[in-house]
Motif scaffolding. Structure first.
Motif, mmCIF file in Angstrom:
data_model
loop_
_atom_site.group_PDB
_atom_site.id
_atom_site.type_symbol
_atom_site.label_atom_id
_atom_site.label_comp_id
_atom_site.label_asym_id
_atom_site.label_seq_id
_atom_site.Cartn_x
_atom_site.Cartn_y
_atom_site.Cartn_z
ATOM 1 N N LEU A 168 -30.312 21.962 61.435
ATOM 2 C CA LEU A 168 -31.529 21.969 62.239
ATOM 3 C C LEU A 168 -31.265 21.257 63.562
ATOM 4 C CD1 LEU A 168 -34.587 22.554 62.456
ATOM 5 C CD2 LEU A 168 -34.981 20.293 61.467
ATOM 6 N N PRO A 169 -31.489 21.921 64.706
ATOM 7 C CA PRO A 169 -31.289 21.243 65.994
ATOM 8 C C PRO A 169 -32.314 20.122 66.196
ATOM 9 C CG PRO A 169 -31.365 23.636 66.248
ATOM 10 C CD PRO A 169 -31.820 23.338 64.864
ATOM 11 N N VAL A 170 -31.994 19.238 67.115
ATOM 12 C CA VAL A 170 -32.870 18.124 67.451
ATOM 13 C C VAL A 170 -33.617 18.465 68.732
ATOM 14 C CG1 VAL A 170 -32.987 15.674 68.058
ATOM 15 C CG2 VAL A 170 -31.366 16.463 66.338
ATOM 16 N N ASP A 171 -34.900 18.259 68.731
ATOM 17 C CA ASP A 171 -35.744 18.460 69.912
ATOM 18 C C ASP A 171 -36.187 17.088 70.405
ATOM 19 O OD1 ASP A 171 -37.391 19.305 71.899
ATOM 20 O OD2 ASP A 171 -38.653 20.589 70.649
ATOM 21 N N TRP A 172 -35.732 16.719 71.609
ATOM 22 C CA TRP A 172 -35.999 15.385 72.148
ATOM 23 C C TRP A 172 -37.350 15.282 72.848
ATOM 24 C CZ3 TRP A 172 -33.429 11.295 70.666
ATOM 25 C CH2 TRP A 172 -32.132 11.433 70.180
ATOM 26 N N SER A 173 -38.126 16.333 72.859
ATOM 27 C CA SER A 173 -39.475 16.259 73.422
ATOM 28 C C SER A 173 -40.434 15.685 72.388
ATOM 29 C CB SER A 173 -39.945 17.648 73.870
ATOM 30 O OG SER A 173 -40.007 18.526 72.751
ATOM 31 N N LEU A 174 -41.422 14.965 72.856
ATOM 32 C CA LEU A 174 -42.426 14.395 71.969
ATOM 33 C C LEU A 174 -43.379 15.491 71.513
ATOM 34 C CD1 LEU A 174 -43.239 11.061 73.847
ATOM 35 C CD2 LEU A 174 -41.936 11.320 71.733
ATOM 36 N N LYS A 175 -43.744 15.477 70.240
ATOM 37 C CA LYS A 175 -44.644 16.472 69.668
ATOM 38 C C LYS A 175 -46.039 15.869 69.489
ATOM 39 C CE LYS A 175 -41.143 19.235 69.208
ATOM 40 N NZ LYS A 175 -40.958 20.405 70.104
ATOM 41 N N THR A 176 -47.021 16.713 69.627
ATOM 42 C CA THR A 176 -48.407 16.292 69.423
ATOM 43 C C THR A 176 -49.008 16.845 68.139
ATOM 44 O OG1 THR A 176 -49.182 18.166 70.755
ATOM 45 C CG2 THR A 176 -48.805 16.083 71.898
ATOM 46 N N PHE A 188 -35.600 5.015 72.302
ATOM 47 C CA PHE A 188 -37.014 4.671 72.431
ATOM 48 C C PHE A 188 -37.548 5.304 73.709
ATOM 49 C CE2 PHE A 188 -34.996 1.212 74.770
ATOM 50 C CZ PHE A 188 -35.813 1.038 75.883
ATOM 51 N N TYR A 189 -38.858 5.444 73.763
ATOM 52 C CA TYR A 189 -39.544 6.060 74.901
ATOM 53 C C TYR A 189 -40.358 5.015 75.644
ATOM 54 C CZ TYR A 189 -38.478 10.717 73.068
ATOM 55 O OH TYR A 189 -37.842 11.856 72.627
ATOM 56 N N LEU A 190 -40.401 5.168 76.962
ATOM 57 C CA LEU A 190 -41.279 4.379 77.820
ATOM 58 C C LEU A 190 -42.184 5.358 78.560
ATOM 59 C CD1 LEU A 190 -40.373 1.315 79.962
ATOM 60 C CD2 LEU A 190 -41.614 3.180 81.023
ATOM 61 N N CYS A 191 -43.470 5.350 78.238
ATOM 62 C CA CYS A 191 -44.433 6.320 78.785
ATOM 63 C C CYS A 191 -45.341 5.610 79.778
ATOM 64 C CB CYS A 191 -45.259 6.951 77.669
ATOM 65 S SG CYS A 191 -44.270 7.751 76.390
ATOM 66 N N ALA A 192 -45.153 5.880 81.067
ATOM 67 C CA ALA A 192 -46.012 5.352 82.123
ATOM 68 C C ALA A 192 -47.025 6.413 82.536
ATOM 69 C CB ALA A 192 -45.169 4.895 83.308
ATOM 70 N N ASN A 193 -47.841 6.086 83.516
ATOM 71 C CA ASN A 193 -48.877 7.029 83.951
ATOM 72 C C ASN A 193 -48.292 8.240 84.658
ATOM 73 O OD1 ASN A 193 -50.612 5.161 82.921
ATOM 74 N ND2 ASN A 193 -51.878 4.970 84.743
ATOM 75 N N THR A 194 -47.207 8.046 85.421
ATOM 76 C CA THR A 194 -46.668 9.127 86.247
ATOM 77 C C THR A 194 -45.295 9.601 85.814
ATOM 78 O OG1 THR A 194 -45.798 7.473 87.790
ATOM 79 C CG2 THR A 194 -47.989 8.385 88.260
ATOM 80 N N PHE A 195 -44.639 8.935 84.885
ATOM 81 C CA PHE A 195 -43.314 9.358 84.447
ATOM 82 C C PHE A 195 -43.064 8.867 83.023
ATOM 83 C CE2 PHE A 195 -42.819 5.251 86.462
ATOM 84 C CZ PHE A 195 -41.992 4.554 85.595
ATOM 85 N N THR A 196 -42.051 9.454 82.382
ATOM 86 C CA THR A 196 -41.637 9.098 81.024
ATOM 87 C C THR A 196 -40.132 8.897 81.017
ATOM 88 O OG1 THR A 196 -43.426 10.477 80.140
ATOM 89 C CG2 THR A 196 -41.725 9.764 78.598
ATOM 90 N N VAL A 197 -39.673 7.855 80.326
ATOM 91 C CA VAL A 197 -38.251 7.515 80.261
ATOM 92 C C VAL A 197 -37.818 7.553 78.802
ATOM 93 C CG1 VAL A 197 -36.464 5.861 80.895
ATOM 94 C CG2 VAL A 197 -38.559 6.004 82.254
ATOM 95 N N LEU A 198 -36.667 8.179 78.563
ATOM 96 C CA LEU A 198 -36.040 8.213 77.239
ATOM 97 C C LEU A 198 -34.738 7.424 77.309
ATOM 98 C CD1 LEU A 198 -35.524 9.168 74.328
ATOM 99 C CD2 LEU A 198 -34.638 11.320 75.271
ATOM 100 N N PHE A 199 -34.685 6.280 76.644
ATOM 101 C CA PHE A 199 -33.472 5.476 76.533
ATOM 102 C C PHE A 199 -32.771 5.845 75.229
ATOM 103 C CE2 PHE A 199 -35.988 2.930 79.451
ATOM 104 C CZ PHE A 199 -35.041 2.425 80.340
ATOM 105 N N ARG A 200 -31.448 6.102 75.313
ATOM 106 C CA ARG A 200 -30.677 6.449 74.128
ATOM 107 C C ARG A 200 -29.420 5.595 74.057
ATOM 108 N NH1 ARG A 200 -30.894 13.030 74.207
ATOM 109 N NH2 ARG A 200 -29.501 12.679 75.985
ATOM 110 N N ALA A 201 -29.063 5.211 72.835
ATOM 111 C CA ALA A 201 -27.907 4.352 72.618
ATOM 112 C C ALA A 201 -26.618 5.150 72.777
ATOM 113 C CB ALA A 201 -27.985 3.716 71.235
#
Length: 568
Positions: free
Chosen positions: A148-156, A265-278
């Protein structure tokens, strides 16, 4: 006494009085009939008194309402057996639920016998009852893989379907306690010796937790553009307290990432989103960050801070994908070698040659400045063309990630001062615990749906779904179920994470090994470094995979034992 009796005999009782009145009415009606029969002769006209009586009788009748709905047609429609029976069909996430006809009594919902062919058709076709052209397009888009592939987008939202019963939602005391303990302690009950419950319901419950900071119950911190956040005003004291708590939490979470104790981990601001990965995640040898969307102002601020970045999704027609933040005058190696000056970029040399050529032609300085300003405006417009789009995604890799972390700590743009969630720090989301974090829980709901006369069990989950949720649940269902399917809804602002990761893995510039054996060795090395990150071994292997179809945008997933996954 005799006088009183005589007086009583003269009085008329009410019953006698009513009888006398009825008798007089009958006599009058009989006399009227006799007189009418005597007066009615052929050739004679009706008297004026008779006309008036007929008119009064006509008016005395109840007037019919012309706007009243006739019930005769309705009765005929109910009785008529030739009327076709149209059953409404309700579509629910590519599965069709057929309701009972309204004119028939409600049928009892009975689980029918399992049909292998019905689910096989569902496994092969993404949609049912579609046109032939749409089926061909969907079949071309659908891919089949063993993993199963990994989807790095956040799901709702996520919904699972299975012909057999899914893990129970109503948990017992031992199941709830074991799920909480396994998640908090980052344990795998099946691979460790413990007295914890290892049922399917417990393992499914363990997959529905995540960590978040800050957590304000009266606000919606993801997505941050929710309508409930309008009109919320925080005082100066509350803003200062939230900023201090967030600063400490963000520092601790980033240190966990650098130590490979947190995979991402994710950092979700008002105007942008950051994905930090090890390091080791997504095929990258060092820790890195992905930022989407970006603007010209943000990129200019990063250049001023000396932070290098690249834009992997930027088209070559609009410029070079590797947009370095600044030109270093010198570079020093880690072994202490001599300083080497870099030559200016060729684009800058061309601009200098053009200016010298125009000056040699005798162009006025004022005209030359006008040409330079118009050229700068054109370059600025071309650079701003892709702002707030997926192509504006930034990749910050290696040592620059530490500088970007310091930039976010001190940047005033990270915390909005006006508008929605003014004064509220960005939302931090992680699959493992970190300082000041609050444990959150996804609430599942179980249903039953009917598809082609076969009943399927369904579990619907609404809320914030991290990328490791689907691999965890898929691993559980693959062990205990013959087949299942899932439909997913993604957050549009985070789709660029999967696109960029997929392009980086396919890019020839990515440092890939020459042989498959070396690829497998690098993947095993990354999995071993992240063995203590708190996730299940199978999930760690999926986020460290670097082969073909390791990453993909998932909207629909089907699994069948012996055939693998089909996804689109």
């Amino acid at each position: 006494m005799s006088s009183e009796a005589s007086l009583a005999s003269k009085w008329t009782r009410p019953d006698d009085f009513i009888k006398l009145q009825r008798l007089k009415q009958k006599k009058n009606k009989l006399a009227a009939r006799v007189s009418n029969n005597n007066n009615k002769r052929p050739g004679l006209q009706v008297d004026e008194t008779d006309k008036s009586k007929l008119l009064e009788a006509k008016l005395a009748q109840k007037r019919k309402n012309p706007f009243a709905k006739s019930t005769e047609d309705a009765k005929k429609q109910r009785i008529d057996p030739e009327v076709p029976d149209h059953d409404p069909v309700v579509t629910a996430s590519s599965c069709f639920v057929r309701e009972t006809p309204t004119r028939a009594p409600p049928a009892k919902f009975v689980l029918q016998k399992y049909d292998h062919q019905a689910f096989a058709k569902l496994f092969q076709q993404p949609q049912i009852n579609a046109e032939d052209e749409d089926d061909a397009e969907l079949a071309a888009r659908q891919k089949h893989t063993v993993h199963l592939p990994v989807d790095w987008s956040l799901k709702t939202r996520a919904r699972f379907f299975c012909p057999t019963e899914l893990p129970a939602i109503q948990l017992k005391t031992s199941q709830l306690a074991s799920g909480l303990t396994s998640f908090v302690r980052c344990m795998d009950p099946q691979r460790t010796e413990s007295t914890l419950d290892i049922s399917d319901a417990t393992r499914f419950n363990q997959c529905t937790y995540y960590w978040q900071h800050p957590h304000l119950p009266w606000l919606t911190l993801f997505p941050r553009t929710a309508k409930e956040n309008v009109g919320v005003v925080l005082g100066e004291r509350e803003r200062k307290a939230l900023a201090e708590e967030w600063d400490y939490s963000f520092r601790g979470l980033f240190q966990l990432l650098r130590a490979r104790q947190c995979p991402y981990f994710y950092l979700c601001a008002n105007t942008f989103t950051v994905l930090f990965r090890a390091a080791g995640v997504g095929g990258r040898a060092e820790s890195h960050a992905l930022v989407t969307p970006s603007t010209r102002g943000m990129r200019q601020a990063l250049r001023q801070e000396g932070i290098e970045f690249s834009m992997p999704l930027k088209s070559e027609a609009n410029g070079n994908a590797h947009d370095n933040s600044f030109t270093e005058e010198s570079t020093c190696s880690s072994l202490g070698q001599e300083t080497v000056e870099e030559a200016p970029p060729p684009a800058q040399e061309d601009e200098d040659d053009d200016e010298d050529w125009l000056e040699s032609l005798g162009v006025d300085e004022r005209e030359l400045r006008r040409i330079q300003s118009s050229h700068a405006r054109k370059q600025q417009a071309a650079e701003m063309r892709e702002d707030f789009s997926d192509n504006s995604l930034l990749l910050i890799d290696g040592v620059e990630c530490q500088g970007f972390f310091s930039y976010l700590l001190n940047a005033k743009s990270a915390i909005s001062t006006v508008g929605r969630l003014a004064g509220v720090p960005p939302t931090l989301l992680s699959p493992v615990a970190f300082p000041k974090a609050t444990m959150q829980h996804l609430v599942p709901r179980s249903k039953k749906v009917r598809l082609d006369g076969v009943d399927y069990f369904s579990v619907d989950i609404k809320g914030l779904v991290l990328p490791t949720f689907l691999p965890s649940v898929a691993e559980l269902l693959c062990e205990t179920r013959q087949m299942f399917s899932s439909t997913l809804a993604s957050s549009i602002n985070t789709l660029a994470f999967s696109k960029a990761t997929q392009k980086l893995l396919e890019s020839p510039e990515t440092p890939q090994s020459d042989g498959e054996g070396e690829d497998a060795a690098g993947q095993v090395f990354g999995e071993q470094n992240l063995s203590e990150c708190g996730l299940l071994p199978g999930v760690v292997g999926s986020i460290c995979r670097t082969g073909q179809h390791a990453v993909g945008l998932l909207e629909r997933v089907c699994y069948q034992r012996g055939e693998g996954y089909a996804w689109s």
